[in-house]
Design a protein around this motif. Structure first.
Motif, PDB file in Angstrom:
ATOM      1  N   ASN A 199       0.852  -1.177   0.000  1.00 39.47           N
ATOM      2  CA  ASN A 199       0.000   0.000   0.000  1.00 39.47           C
ATOM      3  C   ASN A 199       0.891   1.232   0.000  1.00 39.47           C
ATOM      4  OD1 ASN A 199      -2.345   1.582   0.100  1.00 39.47           O
ATOM      5  ND2 ASN A 199      -3.298   0.270   1.642  1.00 39.47           N
ATOM      6  N   GLY A 200       0.269   2.395  -0.091  1.00 31.64           N
ATOM      7  CA  GLY A 200       1.035   3.633  -0.062  1.00 31.64           C
ATOM      8  C   GLY A 200       0.122   4.837  -0.144  1.00 31.64           C
ATOM      9  N   LEU A 207       5.390   4.484   1.499  1.00 30.41           N
ATOM     10  CA  LEU A 207       5.083   3.158   0.984  1.00 30.41           C
ATOM     11  C   LEU A 207       5.015   2.176   2.152  1.00 30.41           C
ATOM     12  CD1 LEU A 207       7.564   3.041  -2.042  1.00 30.41           C
ATOM     13  CD2 LEU A 207       5.182   3.853  -2.035  1.00 30.41           C
ATOM     14  N   TYR A 208       4.149   1.157   2.014  1.00 32.91           N
ATOM     15  CA  TYR A 208       3.983   0.158   3.062  1.00 32.91           C
ATOM     16  C   TYR A 208       4.020  -1.239   2.461  1.00 32.91           C
ATOM     17  CZ  TYR A 208       2.242   4.313   5.448  1.00 32.91           C
ATOM     18  OH  TYR A 208       2.119   5.573   5.975  1.00 32.91           O
ATOM     19  N   TRP A 217       6.549  -2.857   7.096  1.00 30.97           N
ATOM     20  CA  TRP A 217       7.674  -1.987   6.782  1.00 30.97           C
ATOM     21  C   TRP A 217       7.178  -0.757   6.026  1.00 30.97           C
ATOM     22  CZ3 TRP A 217      12.571  -3.547   8.387  1.00 30.97           C
ATOM     23  CH2 TRP A 217      12.659  -4.867   8.851  1.00 30.97           C
ATOM     24  N   THR A 218       7.878   0.371   6.221  1.00 30.54           N
ATOM     25  CA  THR A 218       7.517   1.596   5.513  1.00 30.54           C
ATOM     26  C   THR A 218       8.757   2.260   4.931  1.00 30.54           C
ATOM     27  OG1 THR A 218       6.382   3.730   5.707  1.00 30.54           O
ATOM     28  CG2 THR A 218       7.696   3.046   7.588  1.00 30.54           C
ATOM     29  N   SER A 219       8.574   2.914   3.793  1.00 30.96           N
ATOM     30  CA  SER A 219       9.654   3.650   3.133  1.00 30.96           C
ATOM     31  C   SER A 219       9.167   5.035   2.762  1.00 30.96           C
ATOM     32  CB  SER A 219      10.112   2.911   1.870  1.00 30.96           C
ATOM     33  OG  SER A 219      11.061   3.677   1.145  1.00 30.96           O
TER      34      SER A 219
END
Length: 318
Positions: A199-200, A207-208, A217-219
């Motif tokens: 997702n995001g 971003l996920y 996690w996320t970015s």
């Protein structure tokens, strides 16, 4: 944070709610039973009507997505077909990216206006459409020439960024040019993972990646680096149901676990209890642009509408 009310598209009984989505304003909603029918609402869940992508038959519905502007939708059946809608989910057209045969479609996504659509087959390939599902082409994550267990696809608001995850000992891939090319991204290092949901935010700034049986996690830099999120503390969970918006709202639901909400992109979490203080199998949790409307699906239970009046008020006056 949210006030929860049970909604009953199919009556007062437990069902395997699985594929749920909503438009950005929270008005249009889709809710599908994993082995059953699909229901459509155009008034934020106040009332529902059965919609029949595949006719008057039960199907194993997997994932649904309504475009942010509410004009288009896409839904898939595992061991079935792929369907798109040009009115947000009221009526449907069958699409055949992989030919006129049943496939194990497990993940779909689309951009803000529904022009860019992505669909993935488990133990198969990933398909892309740039004309709202009329025509399709196969896309290859870099270095992936064979069938993979693709199980998590996501498209940004403008259709440029695409995340593709492989479940069951696989990798995570990102494209920033509408699928023309992909690069592998490694949230947990050079290791395989069970990436079953991605997702995001619509602008792709957050971003996920959700790993089944593990972590989230996320970015914030297009996948160059990742940070672990811990809604449930330092514990592995089977993360499935999720939703996010560009205002920082993030929902994460565990399969045989709890539902958690964050208002700052996952920095801080609170547990939500639509169905009481007990573990449930949360399969979907889409959220509106304002963060004021949520649809939480319990596979094997009920469907819940979440309202955050303060969020809606803030959204109206900002």
């Amino acid at each position: 944070m949210f006030t929860w009310t049970e909604t009953q598209p199919a009556g007062a009984a437990n069902f395997g709610w699985q594929a749920c989505s909503m438009s950005g304003d929270g008005a249009k909603m889709l809710a599908a039973i994993s082995v059953g029918r699909v229901y459509f609402s155009s008034n934020s869940g106040a009332s529902w009507t059965e919609t029949q992508p595949a006719g008057a038959v039960d199907k194993t519905w997997a994932i649904a997505q309504i475009s942010n502007d509410g004009t288009h939708a896409i839904i898939c059946a595992s061991t079935g077909r792929l369907y798109t809608s040009a009115d947000g989910g009221s009526s449907w057209t069958e699409r055949q990216p992989a030919g006129a045969a049943d496939k194990e479609w497990v993940s779909v996504s689309c951009d803000d206006d529904g022009s860019v659509m992505v669909a993935a087959i488990f133990n198969g390939r990933v398909w892309l459409s740039t004309d709202s599902g009329v025509n399709w082409s196969e896309i290859y994550p870099t270095g992936v020439a064979e069938n993979k267990n693709f199980d998590g696809v996501w498209v940004s608001g403008n259709g440029a960024t695409i995340l593709v995850g492989c479940n069951g000992a696989g990798r995570l891939y990102i494209s920033t040019n509408t699928g023309s090319s992909f690069a592998e991204t490694q949230p947990k290092g050079n290791f395989d993972g069970s990436w079953n949901r991605t997702n995001g935010t619509r602008n792709a700034e957050h971003l996920y990646a959700f790993e089944y049986g593990k972590r989230i996690w996320t970015s914030t830099n297009s996948g160059s680096s990742w940070t672990e999120l811990r809604p449930a503390g330092d514990f592995d969970k089977s993360w499935v149901g999720n939703g996010c918006n560009s205002s920082g709202f993030l929902l994460a639901g565990a399969y045989t676990g709890r539902l958690y909400a964050s208002t700052n992109y996952g920095g801080y979490w609170v547990e939500e209890q639509p169905a009481g203080a007990a573990d449930k199998s949360w399969s979907a949790a889409p959220i509106s642009n304002s963060g004021g409307n949520v649809l939480a699906a319990h596979n094997g239970g009920r469907l819940w509408l979440g309202i955050n009046p303060l969020s809606n008020a803030l959204f109206m006056f900002t």
